[in-house]
Design a protein around this motif. Sequence first.
Motif, short mmCIF file in Angstrom:
data_model
loop_
_atom_site.label_atom_id
_atom_site.label_comp_id
_atom_site.label_asym_id
_atom_site.label_seq_id
_atom_site.Cartn_x
_atom_site.Cartn_y
_atom_site.Cartn_z
N THR A 67 0.82 -1.21 0.00
CA THR A 67 0.00 0.00 0.00
C THR A 67 0.86 1.26 0.00
O THR A 67 1.92 1.31 0.64
N THR A 68 0.40 2.28 -0.69
CA THR A 68 1.09 3.57 -0.71
C THR A 68 1.32 4.08 0.70
O THR A 68 0.38 4.14 1.50
N GLY A 69 2.55 4.41 1.04
CA GLY A 69 2.88 4.92 2.36
C GLY A 69 3.40 3.88 3.32
O GLY A 69 3.78 4.20 4.45
N TYR A 70 3.45 2.59 2.89
CA TYR A 70 3.90 1.54 3.79
C TYR A 70 5.31 1.80 4.34
O TYR A 70 5.62 1.48 5.49
N ASN A 71 6.16 2.40 3.51
CA ASN A 71 7.55 2.63 3.94
C ASN A 71 7.67 3.65 5.07
O ASN A 71 8.74 3.82 5.65
N THR A 72 6.56 4.32 5.42
CA THR A 72 6.57 5.29 6.52
C THR A 72 6.12 4.67 7.85
O THR A 72 6.17 5.33 8.88
N VAL A 73 5.69 3.41 7.80
CA VAL A 73 5.11 2.77 8.99
C VAL A 73 6.20 2.42 10.00
O VAL A 73 7.19 1.77 9.66
N LYS A 74 6.01 2.85 11.24
CA LYS A 74 6.94 2.54 12.32
C LYS A 74 6.47 1.36 13.17
O LYS A 74 7.30 0.59 13.69
N ALA A 75 5.16 1.26 13.38
CA ALA A 75 4.64 0.22 14.28
C ALA A 75 3.29 -0.29 13.80
O ALA A 75 2.45 0.48 13.33
N ILE A 76 3.11 -1.60 13.93
CA ILE A 76 1.84 -2.25 13.60
C ILE A 76 1.38 -3.05 14.80
O ILE A 76 2.12 -3.90 15.32
N GLY A 77 0.19 -2.77 15.27
CA GLY A 77 -0.41 -3.55 16.35
C GLY A 77 -1.60 -4.32 15.82
O GLY A 77 -2.40 -3.78 15.06
N ILE A 78 -1.70 -5.59 16.18
CA ILE A 78 -2.84 -6.42 15.77
C ILE A 78 -3.55 -6.90 17.03
O ILE A 78 -2.92 -7.49 17.92
N ILE A 79 -4.84 -6.63 17.11
CA ILE A 79 -5.63 -7.06 18.26
C ILE A 79 -6.63 -8.11 17.80
O ILE A 79 -7.40 -7.88 16.87
N ARG A 80 -6.59 -9.25 18.45
CA ARG A 80 -7.39 -10.40 18.02
C ARG A 80 -8.09 -11.03 19.23
O ARG A 80 -7.50 -11.15 20.30
N ASP A 81 -9.34 -11.43 19.06
CA ASP A 81 -10.04 -12.16 20.11
C ASP A 81 -9.38 -13.51 20.34
O ASP A 81 -8.96 -14.19 19.39
N SER A 82 -9.33 -13.92 21.61
CA SER A 82 -8.77 -15.23 21.94
C SER A 82 -9.67 -16.36 21.46
O SER A 82 -9.19 -17.44 21.10
N ASN A 83 -10.98 -16.13 21.51
CA ASN A 83 -11.98 -17.15 21.17
C ASN A 83 -11.80 -18.38 22.05
O ASN A 83 -11.32 -18.28 23.17
N SER A 84 -12.15 -19.56 21.56
CA SER A 84 -12.11 -20.75 22.42
C SER A 84 -10.71 -21.35 22.56
O SER A 84 -10.46 -22.11 23.48
N ASP A 85 -9.81 -20.99 21.63
CA ASP A 85 -8.44 -21.53 21.66
C ASP A 85 -7.45 -20.38 21.46
O ASP A 85 -7.04 -20.10 20.33
N PRO A 86 -7.06 -19.69 22.54
CA PRO A 86 -6.20 -18.52 22.42
C PRO A 86 -4.88 -18.78 21.70
O PRO A 86 -4.45 -17.96 20.88
N LYS A 87 -4.26 -19.89 21.99
CA LYS A 87 -2.95 -20.16 21.37
C LYS A 87 -3.09 -20.40 19.87
O LYS A 87 -2.25 -19.96 19.07
N ALA A 88 -4.14 -21.10 19.46
CA ALA A 88 -4.37 -21.32 18.03
C ALA A 88 -4.68 -19.99 17.33
O ALA A 88 -4.23 -19.75 16.20
N SER A 89 -5.43 -19.12 18.00
CA SER A 89 -5.74 -17.81 17.44
C SER A 89 -4.47 -16.99 17.28
O SER A 89 -4.28 -16.31 16.26
N PHE A 90 -3.59 -17.05 18.28
CA PHE A 90 -2.32 -16.34 18.21
C PHE A 90 -1.46 -16.87 17.06
O PHE A 90 -0.87 -16.11 16.30
N GLN A 91 -1.42 -18.18 16.92
CA GLN A 91 -0.63 -18.80 15.87
C GLN A 91 -1.15 -18.43 14.48
O GLN A 91 -0.36 -18.28 13.53
N SER A 92 -2.46 -18.25 14.36
CA SER A 92 -3.02 -17.86 13.06
C SER A 92 -2.55 -16.46 12.67
O SER A 92 -2.32 -16.18 11.48
N VAL A 93 -2.40 -15.56 13.67
CA VAL A 93 -1.87 -14.22 13.40
C VAL A 93 -0.40 -14.32 13.00
O VAL A 93 0.05 -13.66 12.05
N GLN A 94 0.35 -15.15 13.71
CA GLN A 94 1.76 -15.35 13.36
C GLN A 94 1.91 -15.84 11.92
O GLN A 94 2.77 -15.37 11.17
#
Length: 215
Positions: A67-94
């Motif tokens: 995306t235009t402007g990506y080279n200016t990005v310093k930090a990206i935060g991703i917030i995700r619901d844990s749902n029924s399996d928090p570790k699997a949800s975390f791994q899906s983001v990874q």
Amino acid sequence: METSERQSCHRCKPEEIRSPYQLIVEGKDDKTFFEAFLENLGLSGVQIYSLDGKNNLNDFLKAFTLTTGYNTVKAIGIIRDSNSDPKASFQSVQTALANAGLPVPEKEIAPAGEKPKVSILMVPGIDESGSLEALCLKAVAELPAISCVESYIDCLKRNNLKLQPNIYKAKLQVYLASLDEYTRDLGLAAKKSVWPLASPAFSRIRDFLTRLVLD
């Protein structure tokens, strides 16, 4: 992938990047909630994206890096619901981060990489199942209305009446209906100060958002 999901992927393509601080959340209601939270913290300059569904993260991140402007990005935060399996949800983001060629945090909250640094927050937490709705209910758990909410849900169960599949969403709607001014959406309720954002229940969110901008 269903047709509706493909259409959602199309809708959630990133717009032009306007800030070095990027926050990616699951849905539009989450976006409104975190807008209110950032305002409450006095933090400005964070651009928030709604995925219109957690399953769109993989495609979104791939498009985001182009995306235009990506080279200016310093930090990206991703917030995700844990749902029924928090570790699997975390791994899906990874996995989605790796597929997009972005830094991949090994642990929740702890950032990885530089320019951009990337961090992930699970809600309510990496060791706790649930969602943002569950966390909001936890923040008001001591209020008298919550015992009434629980009694109502128990009554439905005893009578074998159909409930919303997501029990936290069901309880949240019953709680919101108990207020003087009914607000259907969790995010809009945050903007109307329904949720006590200074509550210890939200301490991890406060720390995560502060670190996203100030670290």
